[in-house]
Design a protein around this motif. Sequence first.
Motif, PDB file in Angstrom:
ATOM      1  N   GLY A 404       0.809  -1.221   0.000  1.00 21.04           N
ATOM      2  CA  GLY A 404       0.000   0.000   0.000  1.00 21.04           C
ATOM      3  C   GLY A 404       0.837   1.264   0.000  1.00 21.04           C
ATOM      4  O   GLY A 404       0.294   2.365   0.174  1.00 21.04           O
ATOM      5  N   TYR A 405       2.155   1.152  -0.156  1.00 22.31           N
ATOM      6  CA  TYR A 405       3.023   2.330  -0.199  1.00 22.31           C
ATOM      7  C   TYR A 405       2.829   3.054  -1.515  1.00 22.31           C
ATOM      8  O   TYR A 405       2.967   2.471  -2.589  1.00 22.31           O
ATOM      9  N   LEU A 406       2.500   4.341  -1.435  1.00 20.01           N
ATOM     10  CA  LEU A 406       2.241   5.157  -2.614  1.00 20.01           C
ATOM     11  C   LEU A 406       3.389   6.158  -2.753  1.00 20.01           C
ATOM     12  O   LEU A 406       3.387   7.201  -2.089  1.00 20.01           O
ATOM     13  N   PRO A 407       4.371   5.854  -3.602  1.00 23.21           N
ATOM     14  CA  PRO A 407       5.551   6.731  -3.671  1.00 23.21           C
ATOM     15  C   PRO A 407       5.300   8.046  -4.400  1.00 23.21           C
ATOM     16  O   PRO A 407       5.746   9.102  -3.967  1.00 23.21           O
ATOM     17  N   THR A 408       4.558   7.961  -5.520  1.00 22.44           N
ATOM     18  CA  THR A 408       4.381   9.131  -6.386  1.00 22.44           C
ATOM     19  C   THR A 408       2.898   9.334  -6.660  1.00 22.44           C
ATOM     20  O   THR A 408       2.260   8.516  -7.335  1.00 22.44           O
ATOM     21  N   HIS A 409       2.343  10.423  -6.116  1.00 23.37           N
ATOM     22  CA  HIS A 409       0.924  10.717  -6.309  1.00 23.37           C
ATOM     23  C   HIS A 409       0.774  11.704  -7.459  1.00 23.37           C
ATOM     24  O   HIS A 409       1.765  12.154  -8.067  1.00 23.37           O
ATOM     25  N   ASN A 410      -0.471  12.044  -7.776  1.00 26.50           N
ATOM     26  CA  ASN A 410      -0.717  13.096  -8.758  1.00 26.50           C
ATOM     27  C   ASN A 410      -0.167  14.421  -8.225  1.00 26.50           C
ATOM     28  O   ASN A 410      -0.079  14.639  -7.025  1.00 26.50           O
ATOM     29  N   ARG A 411       0.199  15.280  -9.129  1.00 22.60           N
ATOM     30  CA  ARG A 411       0.870  16.519  -8.721  1.00 22.60           C
ATOM     31  C   ARG A 411       0.015  17.346  -7.747  1.00 22.60           C
ATOM     32  O   ARG A 411       0.552  17.970  -6.828  1.00 22.60           O
ATOM     33  N   PRO A 419       4.813  22.834   7.828  1.00 22.92           N
ATOM     34  CA  PRO A 419       5.117  22.475   9.230  1.00 22.92           C
ATOM     35  C   PRO A 419       4.017  22.939  10.183  1.00 22.92           C
ATOM     36  O   PRO A 419       3.546  24.072  10.090  1.00 22.92           O
ATOM     37  N   GLY A 420       3.601  22.031  11.066  1.00 19.85           N
ATOM     38  CA  GLY A 420       2.604  22.374  12.067  1.00 19.85           C
ATOM     39  C   GLY A 420       1.179  22.398  11.563  1.00 19.85           C
ATOM     40  O   GLY A 420       0.282  22.865  12.280  1.00 19.85           O
ATOM     41  N   ASP A 421       0.926  21.914  10.323  1.00 21.09           N
ATOM     42  CA  ASP A 421      -0.439  21.922   9.785  1.00 21.09           C
ATOM     43  C   ASP A 421      -0.780  20.531   9.242  1.00 21.09           C
ATOM     44  O   ASP A 421      -0.909  20.328   8.029  1.00 21.09           O
ATOM     45  N   PRO A 422      -0.928  19.533  10.145  1.00 24.03           N
ATOM     46  CA  PRO A 422      -1.156  18.156   9.676  1.00 24.03           C
ATOM     47  C   PRO A 422      -2.463  17.982   8.912  1.00 24.03           C
ATOM     48  O   PRO A 422      -2.541  17.126   8.038  1.00 24.03           O
ATOM     49  N   SER A 423      -3.493  18.769   9.217  1.00 22.19           N
ATOM     50  CA  SER A 423      -4.769  18.621   8.503  1.00 22.19           C
ATOM     51  C   SER A 423      -4.602  18.986   7.030  1.00 22.19           C
ATOM     52  O   SER A 423      -5.063  18.267   6.139  1.00 22.19           O
ATOM     53  N   TRP A 424      -3.939  20.106   6.789  1.00 21.58           N
ATOM     54  CA  TRP A 424      -3.699  20.505   5.394  1.00 21.58           C
ATOM     55  C   TRP A 424      -2.780  19.504   4.714  1.00 21.58           C
ATOM     56  O   TRP A 424      -2.990  19.141   3.550  1.00 21.58           O
ATOM     57  N   ASN A 425      -1.777  19.064   5.422  1.00 21.39           N
ATOM     58  CA  ASN A 425      -0.841  18.084   4.852  1.00 21.39           C
ATOM     59  C   ASN A 425      -1.549  16.794   4.465  1.00 21.39           C
ATOM     60  O   ASN A 425      -1.256  16.199   3.422  1.00 21.39           O
ATOM     61  N   ALA A 426      -2.491  16.343   5.321  1.00 19.25           N
ATOM     62  CA  ALA A 426      -3.188  15.086   5.047  1.00 19.25           C
ATOM     63  C   ALA A 426      -3.980  15.166   3.750  1.00 19.25           C
ATOM     64  O   ALA A 426      -4.151  14.158   3.051  1.00 19.25           O
ATOM     65  N   ALA A 427      -4.478  16.359   3.414  1.00 16.29           N
ATOM     66  CA  ALA A 427      -5.296  16.509   2.219  1.00 16.29           C
ATOM     67  C   ALA A 427      -4.475  16.787   0.965  1.00 16.29           C
ATOM     68  O   ALA A 427      -4.861  16.388  -0.135  1.00 16.29           O
ATOM     69  N   ASN A 428      -3.336  17.439   1.124  1.00  9.76           N
ATOM     70  CA  ASN A 428      -2.601  17.924  -0.047  1.00  9.76           C
ATOM     71  C   ASN A 428      -1.234  17.292  -0.250  1.00  9.76           C
ATOM     72  O   ASN A 428      -0.607  17.529  -1.283  1.00  9.76           O
ATOM     73  N   CYS A 429      -0.769  16.519   0.713  1.00 10.89           N
ATOM     74  CA  CYS A 429       0.571  15.909   0.623  1.00 10.89           C
ATOM     75  C   CYS A 429       0.437  14.405   0.822  1.00 10.89           C
ATOM     76  O   CYS A 429       0.892  13.846   1.808  1.00 10.89           O
ATOM     77  N   ARG A 430      -0.183  13.741  -0.142  1.00 11.21           N
ATOM     78  CA  ARG A 430      -0.535  12.337   0.022  1.00 11.21           C
ATOM     79  C   ARG A 430       0.469  11.399  -0.641  1.00 11.21           C
ATOM     80  O   ARG A 430       0.282  10.182  -0.645  1.00 11.21           O
ATOM     81  N   ASN A 431       1.518  11.960  -1.211  1.00 15.03           N
ATOM     82  CA  ASN A 431       2.566  11.126  -1.802  1.00 15.03           C
ATOM     83  C   ASN A 431       3.483  10.600  -0.712  1.00 15.03           C
ATOM     84  O   ASN A 431       3.525  11.108   0.413  1.00 15.03           O
ATOM     85  N   ARG A 432       4.205   9.538  -1.044  1.00 17.29           N
ATOM     86  CA  ARG A 432       5.201   8.937  -0.149  1.00 17.29           C
ATOM     87  C   ARG A 432       4.575   8.493   1.181  1.00 17.29           C
ATOM     88  O   ARG A 432       5.194   8.596   2.235  1.00 17.29           O
ATOM     89  N   ARG A 433       3.364   8.004   1.120  1.00 16.42           N
ATOM     90  CA  ARG A 433       2.688   7.534   2.327  1.00 16.42           C
ATOM     91  C   ARG A 433       2.191   6.113   2.113  1.00 16.42           C
ATOM     92  O   ARG A 433       2.030   5.647   0.979  1.00 16.42           O
ATOM     93  N   ILE A 434       1.939   5.416   3.235  1.00 21.20           N
ATOM     94  CA  ILE A 434       1.445   4.041   3.186  1.00 21.20           C
ATOM     95  C   ILE A 434      -0.050   4.044   3.499  1.00 21.20           C
ATOM     96  O   ILE A 434      -0.475   4.537   4.547  1.00 21.20           O
ATOM     97  N   PHE A 435      -0.846   3.492   2.570  1.00 20.48           N
ATOM     98  CA  PHE A 435      -2.293   3.373   2.743  1.00 20.48           C
ATOM     99  C   PHE A 435      -2.636   1.890   2.856  1.00 20.48           C
ATOM    100  O   PHE A 435      -2.930   1.218   1.871  1.00 20.48           O
TER     101      PHE A 435
END
Length: 490
Positions: A404-411, A419-435
């Motif tokens: 479930g590791y997603l290395p490269t998401h859509n741009r 930094p310090g904004d995990p809610s925004w990060n969760a919605a807009n920085c979904r690359n390089r994460r494990i789902f």
Amino acid sequence: MKDISPDEMPLIADRGPLPTSIAPLTETSHTQAETGVIREIAAEVGTLSVSLADVSGAVEDVDKLMHSQVETLRGLRGLSEELSRGNDAIRDAARTALGATVDARQTVASGQTRIDAALSDVTTLANQVALFGERIEALTQALGKVARAAGDIDAIARTTNLLALNASIEAARAGAAGRGFMVVAQEVKQLSGRTQDATRLIEANLADLTREITAIADTGRAAADSAGKVRREAGHVSRVMAEIDTAVLAIADRQDEITRCTESVASQVTATEDGCHGIGAGVTQAAGRLSAAKASLSGLVDASERLVASTARLGVETVDTPYIEAVKEAAAQISALFDTEVAEGRISLRDMFDQDYRPIPGSDPQQMLAAFTAMTDRVLPAVQEPLLQLSTDVVFCAAVDVNGYLPTHNRKFSLPQRPGDPSWNAANCRNRRIFADRVGLGAGRSTRPFYLQSYRRDMGGGTFALMKDVSAPIYVNSRHWGGLRLAYRV
């Protein structure tokens, strides 16, 4: 973990038609009627699949809530047990304090008796001191009378001495006839002198005695005053002891009341514990049944997804056909690109299948790097980005490995983290994460020609969006690497 955040999936009212340039699955020889029936079945099964996914999601929410309630009830039971122990401690303390209060009352009573006895003794002493003062006063008066008598004697002695002097003079004039009288006059004079000496000695002694008696009288009066003060203070102490006894009695009554209340609370806490235990058992049983129902629904969802896939494989075009064909073709392109990267030595086969994910420091949510991440960042966008234009219903297109590791998401979902904004990060920085959720792992581990899944995603505020996820396997040197996911709204 959630694949799609509310920001990723705005509801689009105007959904354009699917592109007609994508060829449908190859149809077998069906009559027009059979084809229509198969399409109806496919549509119904597709609707059923989505509905089951929606219901399964709702059941999962209820299941989570039920398990949360079970934990809450366990916590309540633990709190009630703590309350019971605390109440028992209060009851024991109240009983101990009540015993100490009884002892205190006995001590106060004993002290009161002693104080009363001491007060009686002090009163007697004060009376005796007062009487002693009266006697000293009488003695002083008697000494005054003695002093006056001594003064009278001294006056008589002086007069006698004068008379003796006169008699001596007259005896001397008388000559021989007055010699005998002269002897008498001389004796009287000597007696008078001794009398005066005695009276002076008496006066001196009386003066000393008077001073001593006066000092004793002063001391006696001071002792009488002190005895009076002691008597008054003893009376005050006696009254205070009586007040203390009254207060201790009131405290004993309150402690007895506390003991009775703790007994009542203990009964109520026991009843509460029993109630929590009964409710907890019922909720636990219901949660178990709900978990079983959730498992059954999950099986139904899988079955419905297999039915949808089966209808698609019958060769009749359905609403999912364009997405299936597109993701199969794109997955094949990615497999070829990965094979080329390995063949031309830009990445080793070992690194291609690296699963030693390294956390990126400071990322929140946590992002990971793998040995192949840089390669996928270079290769995948050329294949993934065009599929976003397949339909306005497409939400994302991204490849995941078997974990479930997603290395490269859509741009649009690969922006730098704030930094310090995990809610925004969760919605807009979904690359390089494990789902590693059901859909993510299903897409990454399926080796079927295509894998169609239905699910719902939380849009926030209690709103959910129904989604479909079609994936196709990716191979590297004929070894299964993962899958390409294409998610779209229904």
